[in-house]
Design a protein around this motif. Structure first.
Motif, PDB file in Angstrom:
ATOM      1  N   VAL A   1      -9.374   5.390  -8.452  1.00  0.00           N
ATOM      2  CA  VAL A   1      -8.128   5.518  -9.203  1.00  0.00           C
ATOM      3  C   VAL A   1      -7.386   4.196  -9.350  1.00  0.00           C
ATOM      4  O   VAL A   1      -6.361   4.144 -10.031  1.00  0.00           O
ATOM      5  CB  VAL A   1      -7.197   6.582  -8.568  1.00  0.00           C
ATOM      6  N   LEU A   2      -7.886   3.138  -8.743  1.00  0.00           N
ATOM      7  CA  LEU A   2      -7.292   1.814  -8.899  1.00  0.00           C
ATOM      8  C   LEU A   2      -7.987   1.070 -10.035  1.00  0.00           C
ATOM      9  O   LEU A   2      -9.159   1.325 -10.331  1.00  0.00           O
ATOM     10  CB  LEU A   2      -7.440   0.995  -7.614  1.00  0.00           C
TER      11      LEU A   2
ATOM     12  N   VAL B   1       0.816  -1.210   0.000  1.00  0.00           N
ATOM     13  CA  VAL B   1       0.000   0.000   0.000  1.00  0.00           C
ATOM     14  C   VAL B   1       0.853   1.266   0.000  1.00  0.00           C
ATOM     15  O   VAL B   1       0.579   2.230  -0.721  1.00  0.00           O
ATOM     16  CB  VAL B   1      -0.948   0.006   1.213  1.00  0.00           C
ATOM     17  N   ALA B   2       1.901   1.275   0.827  1.00  0.00           N
ATOM     18  CA  ALA B   2       2.634   2.522   1.102  1.00  0.00           C
ATOM     19  C   ALA B   2       3.172   3.201  -0.155  1.00  0.00           C
ATOM     20  O   ALA B   2       2.991   4.418  -0.320  1.00  0.00           O
ATOM     21  CB  ALA B   2       3.756   2.259   2.099  1.00  0.00           C
ATOM     22  N   PRO B   3       3.826   2.500  -1.082  1.00  0.00           N
ATOM     23  CA  PRO B   3       4.339   3.208  -2.265  1.00  0.00           C
ATOM     24  C   PRO B   3       3.231   3.814  -3.114  1.00  0.00           C
ATOM     25  O   PRO B   3       3.381   4.930  -3.627  1.00  0.00           O
ATOM     26  CB  PRO B   3       5.089   2.108  -3.028  1.00  0.00           C
ATOM     27  N   PHE B   4       2.115   3.105  -3.283  1.00  0.00           N
ATOM     28  CA  PHE B   4       1.027   3.641  -4.079  1.00  0.00           C
ATOM     29  C   PHE B   4       0.407   4.854  -3.396  1.00  0.00           C
ATOM     30  O   PHE B   4       0.103   5.868  -4.046  1.00  0.00           O
ATOM     31  CB  PHE B   4      -0.039   2.570  -4.308  1.00  0.00           C
ATOM     32  N   ALA B   5       0.224   4.752  -2.084  1.00  0.00           N
ATOM     33  CA  ALA B   5      -0.339   5.885  -1.339  1.00  0.00           C
ATOM     34  C   ALA B   5       0.584   7.091  -1.416  1.00  0.00           C
ATOM     35  O   ALA B   5       0.125   8.234  -1.596  1.00  0.00           O
ATOM     36  CB  ALA B   5      -0.586   5.499   0.110  1.00  0.00           C
ATOM     37  N   ALA B   6       1.886   6.867  -1.307  1.00  0.00           N
ATOM     38  CA  ALA B   6       2.840   7.975  -1.377  1.00  0.00           C
ATOM     39  C   ALA B   6       2.858   8.595  -2.770  1.00  0.00           C
ATOM     40  O   ALA B   6       2.927   9.822  -2.915  1.00  0.00           O
ATOM     41  CB  ALA B   6       4.236   7.480  -1.002  1.00  0.00           C
TER      42      ALA B   6
ATOM     43  N   TYR C   1      -5.866  12.122   4.557  1.00  0.00           N
ATOM     44  CA  TYR C   1      -5.333  11.170   3.583  1.00  0.00           C
ATOM     45  C   TYR C   1      -4.335  10.227   4.248  1.00  0.00           C
ATOM     46  O   TYR C   1      -4.395   9.006   4.064  1.00  0.00           O
ATOM     47  CB  TYR C   1      -4.667  11.918   2.439  1.00  0.00           C
ATOM     48  N   ASP C   2      -3.424  10.791   5.032  1.00  0.00           N
ATOM     49  CA  ASP C   2      -2.424   9.958   5.714  1.00  0.00           C
ATOM     50  C   ASP C   2      -3.093   9.005   6.694  1.00  0.00           C
ATOM     51  O   ASP C   2      -2.700   7.832   6.807  1.00  0.00           O
ATOM     52  CB  ASP C   2      -1.427  10.845   6.460  1.00  0.00           C
ATOM     53  N   GLU C   3      -4.100   9.491   7.391  1.00  0.00           N
ATOM     54  CA  GLU C   3      -4.790   8.657   8.375  1.00  0.00           C
ATOM     55  C   GLU C   3      -5.505   7.491   7.701  1.00  0.00           C
ATOM     56  O   GLU C   3      -5.429   6.348   8.159  1.00  0.00           O
ATOM     57  CB  GLU C   3      -5.787   9.517   9.154  1.00  0.00           C
ATOM     58  N   VAL C   4      -6.204   7.774   6.603  1.00  0.00           N
ATOM     59  CA  VAL C   4      -6.957   6.727   5.925  1.00  0.00           C
ATOM     60  C   VAL C   4      -6.025   5.716   5.278  1.00  0.00           C
ATOM     61  O   VAL C   4      -6.213   4.496   5.412  1.00  0.00           O
ATOM     62  CB  VAL C   4      -7.905   7.343   4.873  1.00  0.00           C
ATOM     63  N   THR C   5      -5.002   6.178   4.579  1.00  0.00           N
ATOM     64  CA  THR C   5      -4.127   5.236   3.876  1.00  0.00           C
ATOM     65  C   THR C   5      -3.241   4.444   4.839  1.00  0.00           C
ATOM     66  O   THR C   5      -2.910   3.287   4.564  1.00  0.00           O
ATOM     67  CB  THR C   5      -3.254   5.970   2.845  1.00  0.00           C
TER      68      THR C   5
ATOM     69  N   ARG D   1      -1.008  14.303  -5.518  1.00  0.00           N
ATOM     70  CA  ARG D   1      -2.118  14.417  -6.464  1.00  0.00           C
ATOM     71  C   ARG D   1      -3.429  14.668  -5.714  1.00  0.00           C
ATOM     72  O   ARG D   1      -4.204  15.560  -6.075  1.00  0.00           O
ATOM     73  CB  ARG D   1      -2.205  13.135  -7.279  1.00  0.00           C
ATOM     74  N   ALA D   2      -3.663  13.894  -4.661  1.00  0.00           N
ATOM     75  CA  ALA D   2      -4.894  14.062  -3.885  1.00  0.00           C
ATOM     76  C   ALA D   2      -4.910  15.394  -3.150  1.00  0.00           C
ATOM     77  O   ALA D   2      -5.928  16.096  -3.124  1.00  0.00           O
ATOM     78  CB  ALA D   2      -5.046  12.902  -2.897  1.00  0.00           C
TER      79      ALA D   2
END
Length: 467
Positions: free
Chosen positions: A83-84, A9-14, A30-34, A19-20
């Protein structure tokens, strides 16, 4: 699900964070959810759930603006749920529809002047600062949509440009309604035909894959006057593309054969209009050729590389967006937002540029001068202002001692511009003229329609009209 969902998850979220955030998502949320996701398989549910939380906040809001902002946030969370390359098309479609509905409800409160346009193969949001403002069409990319680029739309509006943010087949609101189309000029043509009172000056801004789509549209649509692409590919090598890209292609196109065929059509067209191509130095995706070749092949292209920029340059927006929108406004003949008009006028006075001075005023403009002097009163009409008022004031100075005008401050709010300047020269009688002036300018459609000047009239009387 497919290979992409087995990645961490982490690389995709970063990769998607800037963008978000640039689109308007709160970075802390965003950080909390991801951070709470154990797998990319949980992404869609988590983002959709957060979107529903913002819908609830909109329902609880007491003021229309608070509700509008909550609906805007909900639209963004629902959008980023899509976006996935989610093979559950029904789930994807529900999130896309929820995003579109929340955007409409947001605009109804925050921008009630927004027009919602639809056609056989597009949907869009049109906003205009004035009826004849040049129009810029925003073209989204592979997994983006119009809701994501509302901040860019606002930036265009602030520069006096109208904006039409669209979704075409396979994009945003229309994500599951059909596959992407490579002949995107058909979509742009539909969008332009749907605009009542279409202006003569039209530009395109294409983002990510939208950069390629915009360049194709520009090649075939003669109404387009200038083009900007941001992180747009000029060629794709299918076997080198990462799973996120290939699986998105397969999902949107309905199969690998159609996906490979679409990817093979991504080739650099020779754009005939003025073109600015922007890339980020950190935007390196295997199998994707950047925009340098697109700029090279264009009839009038320029290439801008932001070394520290990522995909879509969202981590360096300050380094490219203002200058690029100014470039676009100039190419569309609309580098005349109110502040620019006033600045150009004062500089023309300082340089003795009579053509620009005259061209700055509307035919029926008015200049109001204070005090109880021969210059005092309301001077009406462009020729009267330039020839009689300004020309008459200039005759009060000694030849060679004409005043040196220096602009010191400009503050703009809509069509109202407040400008301060100093004026220093030598009067016909030999007195030193040194005055500070302030003008409240009204600018409409690129022309000065009214000026209310304030200055030290006692100094004017003593130096210019004294015996």
């Amino acid at each position: 699900m497919t290979a992409f969902f087995d990645e961490p998850v982490a690389p995709f979220a970063a990769a998607n964070r800037s963008r978000a955030v640039a689109a308007g998502v709160d970075p802390h949320q965003y950080d909390e959810v991801t951070a709470g996701l154990a797998s990319l398989r949980e992404w869609t549910d988590a983002f959709t759930r957060t979107g529903r939380e913002h819908l609830a906040l909109a329902g609880e809001a007491r003021l229309p603006r608070s509700a509008g902002e909550a609906f805007r946030d909900a639209a963004l969370w629902f959008h980023f749920a899509t976006v996935l390359p989610n093979p559950d098309l029904a789930e994807h479609g529900r999130a896309a529809a929820a995003s579109a509905d929340a955007l409409r409800r947001s605009l109804a409160r925050l921008a009630p002047d927004a027009e919602h346009l639809t056609g056989p193969d597009f949907t869009g949001v049109l906003r205009r600062p004035s009826p004849d403002a040049p129009l810029v069409v925003l073209v989204p990319g592979m997994n983006s949509g119009k809701v994501e680029f509302m901040p860019i739309a606002e930036a265009l509006l602030h520069r006096g440009l109208a904006v039409l943010a669209i979704d075409g087949p396979g994009q945003g609101e229309l994500a599951v309604r059909g596959p992407w189309v490579a002949d995107y000029q058909r979509i742009v043509r539909q969008a332009l035909d749907a605009v009542d009172g279409l202006p003569s000056s039209i530009g395109l801004v294409g983002l990510s894959m939208g950069g390629f789509l915009a360049s194709v549209a520009a090649l075939h649509e003669p109404r387009i006057g200038a083009v900007v692409t941001v992180s747009g590919p000029t060629a794709l090598t299918w076997d080198e593309l990462p799973p996120y890209v290939t699986e998105s292609f397969v999902l949107r196109m309905g199969g690998e054969t159609a996906a490979r065929e679409f990817a093979g059509r991504v080739t650099t067209p020779p754009v005939p209009q003025p073109l600015r191509v922007l890339d980020g130095g950190l935007d390196v995706i295997p199998g994707v050729a950047n925009g340098a070749e697109l700029a090279r092949r264009a009839a009038n292209g320029e290439y801008v590389l932001i070394p520290e920029g990522n995909h879509l340059l969202e981590n360096r927006r300050w380094a490219w967006l203002p200058g690029t929108l100014d470039w676009l406004a100039a190419r569309l003949g609309h580098d005349h937002d109110p502040a620019s008009v006033v600045i150009r006028y004062v500089e023309a006075v300082a340089n003795g540029d009579l053509d620009t001075i005259k061209g700055s005023f509307a035919d029926d403009a008015t200049w109001i001068y204070p005090g109880d002097l021969p210059l005092t009163g309301a001077w009406k009409g462009r020729d009267t202002i330039v020839d009689d008022f300004l020309g008459g004031a200039g005759n009060l100075f000694r030849p060679g001692g004409e005043p040196e005008v220096v602009l010191t401050n400009v503050v703009a709010d809509g069509d109202q511009v407040v400008a301060e300047w100093t004026s220093r020269g030598t009067a016909r009688g030999g007195s030193a003229y040194d005055n500070r002036c302030l003008g409240v300018f009204t600018v409409r459609n690129g022309k000065i329609t009214c000026v209310r000047e304030y200055t030290d009239t006692q100094h004017v009387e003593r130096t210019l009209f004294g015996s």
